[in-house]
Design an enzyme around this catalytic site. Structure first.
Site: not given
Length: 373
Positions: A90, A270, A308, A310, A313, A339
């Site tokens: 940015d 974003d 999930c 991930c 998890c 997560h």
């Protein structure tokens, strides 16, 4: 940069962006790594566990600390942070505007004082590009004139006029620098402003698209306006942007915001929300948000989300995360951030698959049905 539209379903698009460092499939959510790192996570987490292809860093923060020349000494952000994917930086204009006690735009740039030590600085269109050349980011955002909303019509008009002048100065400077061998592999995006006023949005988009930018962003939204106003503004603005270049909605947002704006033709997003909310105890799931601080999770042996896969998890229970949060253990920040970002990134991949399959409308209905259930 190479850009290709792989599939469309209504206005929703599945595209491929090729930069010098990675191949990015859209729709894409870019985790926010303001100071060159996503809070609580490192490059191994980002590339191996989350498989991200692009993250966002911030020109303002890196300019003030450790300094863009220091980052340049290490060969740029990729080597400095040991991240092999792409970086979008940015311009820092928003931070110069919002974090400084004293900031003032004039015709040539923005005067501001550092939020760290009070020192005075001046960002011009050329200055923020010079900083980003040192950072060696793949996508550079140009300086734009930001204003607080609501604002008088005359101030919004001035903002658009300045943003267009600065855009022209930016693209001219960047192409000149590329001729000199600087920033050859770096791309430059313009930012459409105009609040929620459709006439101003059309004016800003029409003026900016006269120039040969590599992509276009919509800025100045998700700053307190009603969701429907944001969605309407995006829907109105998108048709004025080139169809053969990436479209980026800055600083947005919730999972609902993502799916609604993808439906309106946005490719890139974003937001600090997944990591900030994680640190504060709010976790995103397929059935909505979960407050891991709640006492009812103290003895819960289920993962955050049974659907999930991930790292968190697959290995830890709600009860353990509840304990870590209450004990103020730093490990909590990493596991919760992993997560939440996994949820966002998986959402993007599922939406892309639905667009390619021509089933985006069905996917959207299922997305809301799970939350209502």
């Amino acid at each position: 940069m190479h850009f290709h539209i792989d599939a469309k379903d209504g206005n929703a698009r599945a595209c491929t962006i090729q930069t010098a460092h990675s191949t990015i499939q859209t729709p894409v959510f870019m985790p926010v790594g303001t100071a060159g790192t996503v809070k609580a996570l490192d490059s191994y987490d980002m590339r191996t566990l989350l498989q991200t292809d692009i993250i966002l860093a911030n020109t303002y923060h890196l300019y003030l600390r450790p300094g863009d020349e220091a980052v340049g000494h290490f060969g740029g952000l990729h080597k400095f942070a040991n991240y092999s994917g792409s970086f979008l930086t940015d311009s820092g204009g928003f931070q110069a505007f919002s974090l400084s006690d004293i900031s003032k735009a004039d015709e040539n740039g923005i005067h501001f004082k550092s939020h760290i030590d009070g020192s005075s600085h001046y960002f011009t269109p050329e200055k923020v590009l010079d900083i980003q050349y040192n950072l060696k980011s793949d996508i550079m955002m140009i300086l734009d004139d930001l204003i607080a909303l609501p604002a008088e019509q005359s101030r919004i008009k001035l903002s658009i006029e300045r943003t267009t002048r600065w855009a022209e100065a930016s693209i001219r400077y960047h192409r000149d620098m590329q001729q000199k061998g600087v920033g050859v592999d770096q791309n430059i995006f313009a930012i459409v402003q105009g609040g929620i006023d459709k006439n101003f949005r059309k004016l800003s988009a029409t003026q900016l698209t006269q120039f040969d930018f590599d992509g276009f962003a919509i800025g100045g939204l998700s700053v307190g306006e009603a969701n429907e106003d944001m969605y309407d503004t995006v829907a109105y603005t998108v048709p004025f942007l080139p169809s053969d270049k990436p479209r980026y909605l800055m600083g947005v947002g919730t999972p609902e915001d993502l799916i609604e704006n993808i439906e309106r033709g946005i490719d890139m997003f974003d937001c600090v929300m997944p990591t900030r909310n994680a640190r504060n105890g709010t976790l995103f799931t397929t059935f909505g948000k979960l407050n891991i601080k709640a006492a009812r999770y103290k003895r819960c042996d289920e993962p955050i989300d049974t659907s999930c896969d991930c790292h968190t998890c697959r290995n830890y229970s709600r009860g353990y995360l509840n304990h870590l949060f209450r004990a103020k253990e730093l490990t909590y920040f990493r596991l919760a951030s992993l997560h939440n970002l996994h949820y966002y990134l998986t959402l993007m991949r599922e939406i892309r698959a639905a667009i390619v399959a021509g089933t985006f409308t069905t996917y959207k209905k299922d997305f809301y049905a799970k939350r209502e259930g």
